[in-house]
Write a protein that holds these residues in place. Structure first.
Motif, PDB file in Angstrom:
ATOM      1  N   VAL A   1       1.898   6.425  -7.081  1.00 15.69           N
ATOM      2  CA  VAL A   1       0.761   7.098  -7.714  1.00 15.69           C
ATOM      3  C   VAL A   1       0.785   8.598  -7.437  1.00 15.69           C
ATOM      4  O   VAL A   1       0.538   9.412  -8.324  1.00 15.69           O
ATOM      5  CB  VAL A   1      -0.572   6.480  -7.240  1.00 15.69           C
ATOM      6  N   THR A   2       1.104   8.980  -6.202  1.00 12.78           N
ATOM      7  CA  THR A   2       1.072  10.391  -5.817  1.00 12.78           C
ATOM      8  C   THR A   2       2.418  11.092  -5.996  1.00 12.78           C
ATOM      9  O   THR A   2       2.501  12.313  -5.850  1.00 12.78           O
ATOM     10  CB  THR A   2       0.659  10.531  -4.338  1.00 12.78           C
TER      11      THR A   2
ATOM     12  N   TYR B   1       0.957   3.948  -2.978  1.00  6.21           N
ATOM     13  CA  TYR B   1       0.628   5.346  -2.688  1.00  6.21           C
ATOM     14  C   TYR B   1       1.736   6.287  -3.167  1.00  6.21           C
ATOM     15  O   TYR B   1       1.470   7.303  -3.813  1.00  6.21           O
ATOM     16  CB  TYR B   1       0.408   5.523  -1.186  1.00  6.21           C
ATOM     17  N   CYS B   2       2.974   5.925  -2.871  1.00  7.90           N
ATOM     18  CA  CYS B   2       4.109   6.786  -3.249  1.00  7.90           C
ATOM     19  C   CYS B   2       4.279   6.863  -4.765  1.00  7.90           C
ATOM     20  O   CYS B   2       4.626   7.920  -5.306  1.00  7.90           O
ATOM     21  CB  CYS B   2       5.397   6.278  -2.605  1.00  7.90           C
TER      22      CYS B   2
ATOM     23  N   ILE C   1       0.846  -1.203   0.000  1.00  5.97           N
ATOM     24  CA  ILE C   1       0.000   0.000   0.000  1.00  5.97           C
ATOM     25  C   ILE C   1       0.878   1.248   0.000  1.00  5.97           C
ATOM     26  O   ILE C   1       0.628   2.207  -0.750  1.00  5.97           O
ATOM     27  CB  ILE C   1      -0.952   0.000   1.202  1.00  5.97           C
ATOM     28  N   SER C   2       1.931   1.235   0.812  1.00  8.54           N
ATOM     29  CA  SER C   2       2.836   2.389   0.879  1.00  8.54           C
ATOM     30  C   SER C   2       3.528   2.611  -0.459  1.00  8.54           C
ATOM     31  O   SER C   2       3.648   3.745  -0.936  1.00  8.54           O
ATOM     32  CB  SER C   2       3.883   2.166   1.973  1.00  8.54           C
TER      33      SER C   2
END
Length: 348
Positions: A239-240, A236-237, A232-233
């Motif tokens: 994609v963002t 997230y990193c 997940i981390s």
């Protein structure tokens, strides 16, 4: 631990090697689609960016496999000499044919490359970290060689090697995340490799092998939870585009590899078909890795003009199939036959 268990573990890891290899093929192929055919699709671009992390998976696997497989060979006759010969043969015999070929091509046809790199003949022929190798992916082999040579310390003293790993990790952190990073000697190619954060991934593999060899068990729920958190981390990193510190996304994916390998080993009774396609790709991973980049560049460059995502997908599938097929043939010649022949002459 029985030899069957050891073989089973390494078979499972071959599956991971195959997946990592295909990730790297996609990374370079999607880059070529963007360069030669101006294909810019958000999803394909994301897949291409993710593909480069196959290298991080390879580094964790390398640290694990070398530590794990060598553990059973320390007490064999001529262990150190055989280790060095095995490692050098494993790297150079498959590498040199394609490495020399690409050096000749770029020397005679400098416009063949779509990059603008200065090629070092010394590095291309020896992998000594002096400049850029003609075969672009060969930069990773300098890291592999560095770890293999440093790991040889363990043949003289396992305790000394363990202490070295701790100090090495500390120096890597200091030279990358403190004011020490400004030291001028770190610009020298040899030291930039020795103290690169990529080495943390080899160290993670080493640590994982120690946990497995010492039969240190963790609750399966903890392992799966750890994998979910780092996945997940990582997602997230990526994609963002959030950056917490330098090399953070690579290390997150290295942790994905760490937990994935650990979980796979905990499920070591998984049945694997030894002639399965993924296992065949896993066995030929190194050869696929070596030949895929010039191959995909030629195929995509010569491909009829691509103007749609469907055409791009056809090109990608074509490159994947050719990379696996030709890579497997390369593996049979240079990894199976050539290395086996040389081992019969050199390994005691």
């Amino acid at each position: 631990m029985s030899s069957n268990s050891k073989s089973q573990y390494l078979d499972i890891l071959q599956l991971f090697r195959g997946i990592a290899a295909l990730m790297v093929v996609l990374h370079h192929s999607i880059g070529s689609l963007r360069y030669y055919h101006k294909i810019n699709d958000p999803f394909l671009d994301y897949v291409g960016r993710m593909g480069k992390f196959g290298v991080d998976f390879f580094f964790v696997l390398s640290g694990f496999i070398i530590t794990y497989s060598t553990f059973y060979k320390y007490n064999e006759p001529h262990a150190f000499g055989n280790y060095i010969k095995n490692r050098l043969l494993r790297i150079y015999v498959p590498y040199l044919p394609i490495g020399i070929c690409m050096l000749v091509v770029y020397t005679l046809l400098p416009g063949f490359s779509n990059g603008n790199r200065t090629i070092s003949a010394l590095t291309s022929l020896t992998l000594i970290p002096y400049g850029n190798p003609a075969l672009s992916v060969a930069w990773t082999l300098s890291f592999e060689l560095c770890f293999y040579l440093l790991f040889s310390i363990s043949f003289f003293s396992k305790k000394a090697w363990n202490y070295f790993v701790l100090s090495w990790f500390a120096w890597i952190v200091l030279f990358n995340y403190s004011s020490f990073s400004t030291f001028s000697f770190l610009k020298i190619r040899f030291f930039s490799i020795l103290f690169s954060t990529y080495n943390i991934e080899f160290i993670l593999g080493f640590v994982l092998a120690q946990l497995v060899l010492k039969k240190i068990k963790f609750n399966s729920i903890f392992l799966f939870l750890g994998l979910v958190i780092v996945l997940i981390s990582f997602g997230y990193c990526t994609v963002t585009h959030v950056t917490i510190f330098a090399f953070d996304v690579n290390l997150l994916f290295a942790l994905v590899a760490f937990f994935s390998i650990f979980i796979a080993i905990r499920c070591g009774d998984l049945k694997i078909n030894n002639v399965g396609m993924l296992l065949m790709i896993g066995n030929a991973t190194y050869s696929i890795y070596l030949i895929h980049n010039p191959l995909q560049m030629i195929v995509i460059r010569l491909f009829p003009k691509i103007t749609s995502i469907a055409g791009a997908l056809v090109a990608l599938v074509t490159v994947l199939l050719l990379s696996c097929g030709i890579g497997y043939c390369y593996y049979l010649v240079f990894e199976k036959k050539a290395i086996r022949f040389l081992k019969s002459k050199l390994i005691k």
